[in-house]
Each structure stands twice: as structure tokens, then as C-alpha cells.
Enzyme design. Structure first.
Site, short mmCIF file in Angstrom:
data_model
loop_
_atom_site.label_atom_id
_atom_site.label_comp_id
_atom_site.label_asym_id
_atom_site.label_seq_id
_atom_site.Cartn_x
_atom_site.Cartn_y
_atom_site.Cartn_z
N CYS A 118 0.83 -1.20 0.00
CA CYS A 118 0.00 0.00 0.00
C CYS A 118 0.87 1.25 0.00
O CYS A 118 0.64 2.19 -0.77
CB CYS A 118 -0.93 -0.02 1.21
SG CYS A 118 -2.11 1.36 1.26
N CYS A 154 -6.27 -3.56 7.18
CA CYS A 154 -7.49 -2.75 7.12
C CYS A 154 -8.65 -3.45 6.41
O CYS A 154 -9.80 -3.29 6.81
CB CYS A 154 -7.19 -1.41 6.45
SG CYS A 154 -6.64 -1.51 4.72
#
Length: 386
Positions: free
Chosen positions: A126, A222
Site C-alpha cells: 500500500c 485494514c
């Protein structure tokens, strides 16, 4: 003889707290805001100092659904939390829909890595793609001088450019997750929390009147609810998880498993087999659908082969100038760096001074300079040798 006026030497330009030779009000900062306390404090703190702050939150999954799970980020309630911080401090805030980019760059890689018998680190992917590549481009398009994040790392200016260093608070250091940061990205990035302990950050959040001051830290990945990553992989790759054999390193078939995805190198509990000795996962062979187990001594590895290495240490005219260079290497985010040497003659690899256990392909090996806190780079673990 004519009078000669001796001009005073030019005064050195005063740098603001972000290292720019101009007032904060003339320095535009894009603050990456996940909705958590760290990124919120960075944005609010810089706004209070008078910087031209623009808050940006990336909606990464679930179409902004109102997820209230403690430890999440970048969706639902977290987006609202980021917006409230921006409203309270009086700076603009934008939400960018990056769900498709995040799925392609991070979630798809997460599923494929697990199915290949490796252990992924989606937070690195990410940072490497969506945040430090795509978001950096957005910040530049907004005319920003820099992109500020809430990571606990330090950026140190030297005669040779910006360097990445470990955080002052070793318990909060996040350099392991930023090893793939390039020199160009490091020039543009700022990390205002690198010198602060977490307690000071929460105290500053309370002082600034931020409602997120006591918000729990992100814990799970997440997009993985309650840590059930198998369910995420099954959703992304229906029917791809297949059963197979659990095999001892001596060749004995010990039992069956429901999918190599349920195991990771170094795992001891939950193997589903019993012998009279403690057994550990030594290797995963996804192609053969085999989980190889053995005693603790079978876990130790001395050589780690790497791929996609990112070097941000001292410049070397040719890679072989780094051959044999002493380093410290961290092979898991929760472990301290250990002594090793680089080998680059036939592809990048790390030669450990003493064997390490539980080194898993798919994880990262991050290089540090012995005797300092500087990050030299790192690479993805491709294979290991005993």
C-alpha cells in the site's frame, strides 16, 4: 581615496520546520489522513503552525460503508473522523475513491501471495503503490511542496540528500514497512512524528481538541475483518484454496490440511498433527499442496535470496561494490535487526551471521547501517537456505 562600503555577508535562509526556506503560510502541505490519531495530529499540528494544509483521505475499500470496527482505517467512520479534524482546524479536506487501485495493487497481490505459499505484507504494498506513488502524484498536482504522513520514521537531510532513519521511539518504529520508499519519494515526503513517542502524540491530540485523541491504533490489516484473511482470499479467488498433505521433513505424511493458506513458516500451534515432539511449519510447497513440518532446528536459515531490492543507502557505481558489505537486517516487523552481510554477485541475497528462525518468503528483509539508525533499503524474501 574613495569610501568603500563593505556589504554584510548574506544571511543564511531560515528553514521552516519542514525544511523549506519560506514561511509556513507559503508552504503547501498535503497531509495523508487515514482517520487515526497519528495522521490527524500531523495535519492539525501543521495547520496550527500556519502551513497551507490540504487534507486528503483515500477511500480504499467497502465504498465508504460505515464500518465501526476498532483498529480499521481508510473507510466509513475513519473518513468522517478525518473530515471532522479538518473542519475543526479550518483546512480543506478531500476524499479520493481509490478502491479499484487498492484492490488491483494490494488486495489482488495479497491473495496471490498467500495462494503461492508465501506470507504477504499488504501495508508495504500500500505504501509502495497507492500512498507514496499515486498520492504523491495527487499532491504534486495540487501544487504541494511536500506530502506529510503519520508514520513513525525519521527523514534526515545529509550532504547527499534525504535519508530514512528509524524512529526515536524504537517501540513505534515503522521503517520496516517503508523499505520500498525511493529516493525521489523520500525527497518529497515528511514525517513529523518521527521524533515523538506515542504518549506525546496522544497528548498533543488532546491539546488540539481532536476527538480522535483516544481512538485505538490500527491493529489488523485494514481490509481483513477480525483477522480472517482466509475469508478474504476465498472471496477474491473462489475455489482456489485446496487441501493437501502435512509432511514431516523426513518424508513421513503426518496428516491432511485444508489449504496451505492456513499456515505460515514458523507456526507451531494449530497444525492438526501430534507426535511426541514440538513441530513447526518449516516450508510451504503450494504447487504440491504440501505443508512441511519439522523440529525447531529445521527452522534456522542462514541465506536469504531476495527479489525487487530497493537500495537507498550510499551510492554505488556498480552493485558488486556492495558485495560483502556488513549490514543489520530485519526479517520480520516484530524482530530486532541482526548482523548479516550482503551478497550481490549472483543476485541479491543476505548472509546471516547466525541462523534465524521463521523466515518466510513473501515477507521483507530490511537493511540497516550498523552503528547508526539509517535504513539502507531492502527486498522481498524469495527463498531461504539452511
Amino acid at each position: 581615496m574613495s569610501d568603500v562600503s563593505l556589504a554584510a555577508p548574506p544571511r543564511a535562509q531560515t528553514l521552516n520546520s519542514l525544511g523549506f526556506a519560506k514561511p509556513p503560510a507559503q508552504t503547501r502541505v498535503v497531509a495523508a489522513m487515514s482517520g487515526g490519531v497519528d495522521s490527524s495530529v500531523v495535519a492539525a499540528m501543521l495547520a496550527r503552525e500556519g502551513y497551507d494544509v490540504v487534507g486528503v483521505t483515500l477511500q480504499l475499500y467497502d465504498h465508504g460503508a460505515a464500518i465501526n470496527k476498532a483498529g480499521s482505517c481508510c473507510a466509513g467512520q475513519d473518513i468522517h473522523d478525518a473530515r471532522r479534524v479538518a473542519d475543526s482546524m479550518g483546512f480543506p479536506h478531500y476524499v479520493l475513491d481509490y478502491e479499484s487501485r487498492f484492490r488491483n495493487a494490494v488486495m489482488e497481490d495479497f491473495a496471490d501471495t498467500y495462494l503461492a505459499g508465501a506470507t504477504p505484507i499488504p501495508c508495504v504494498r500500500c505504501n509502495q503503490t497507492v500512498k507514496f506513488k499515486d498520492l504523491k502524484r495527487v499532491a504534486e498536482e495540487l501544487g504541494a511542496d511536500c506530502l506529510a504522513t503519520g508514520h513513525y520514521v525519521r527523514r534526515v537531510e545529509s550532504d547527499h540528500g534525504a535519508e530514512l532513519h528509524r524512529a526515536a521511539d524504537a517501540n513505534r518504529d515503522q521503517t520496516y514497512f517503508l523499505f520500498a520508499t525511493t529516493r525521489e519519494q523520500l525527497d518529497f515526503l515528511r514525517f513529523p512524528l518521527g521524533d515523538k513517542p506515542k504518549s506525546d502524540v496522544r497528548a498533543l491530540a488532546a491539546e488540539l481538541g481532536l476527538r480522535v485523541a483516544e481512538k485505538p491504533d490500527s491493529q489488523d490489516i485494514c481490509f481483513v475483518p477480525q483477522g480472517k484473511y482466509q475469508a478474504v482470499v476465498e472471496k477474491l479467488r473462489p475455489g482456489a484454496i485446496e487441501p493437501g498433505d502435512i509432511v514431516h521433513v523426513d518424508g513421513r505424511v503426518m496428516g491432511r490440511h485444508d489449504g496451505v493458506i492456513n499456515f505460515t513458516v514458523g507456526q507451531r500451534r494449530g497444525l492438526g498433527v501430534a507426535t511426541g515432539e514440538p513441530l513447526f511449519v518449516v516450508k510451504l510447497n503450494a504447487a504440491a499442496k504440501r505443508v512441511i513440518v519439522g523440529p525447531r532446528e529445521a527452522l534456522g536459515v542462514s541465506r536469504i535470496a531476495l527479489k525487487d531490492v530497493n537500495w537507498i543507502g550510499e551510492n554505488a557505481a556498480v552493485e558488486d561494490q556492495l558485495d560483502g558489505r556488513p549490514i543489520l537486517v530485519r526479517v520480520r516487523s516484530t524482530r530486532p535487526p541482526v548482523p548479516a552481510r550482503l551478497s550481490v554477485g549472483a543476485g541479491w541475497s543476505v548472509l546471516l551471521d547466525a541462523p534465524e528462525e521463521g523466515v518466510a518468503p513473501g515477507q521483507a528483509a530490511v537493511f540497516y547501517d550498523p552503528g547508526t539508525t539509517r535504513v539502507l533499503g531492502g527486498g522481498w524474501i524469495a527463498a531461504t537456505e539452511r
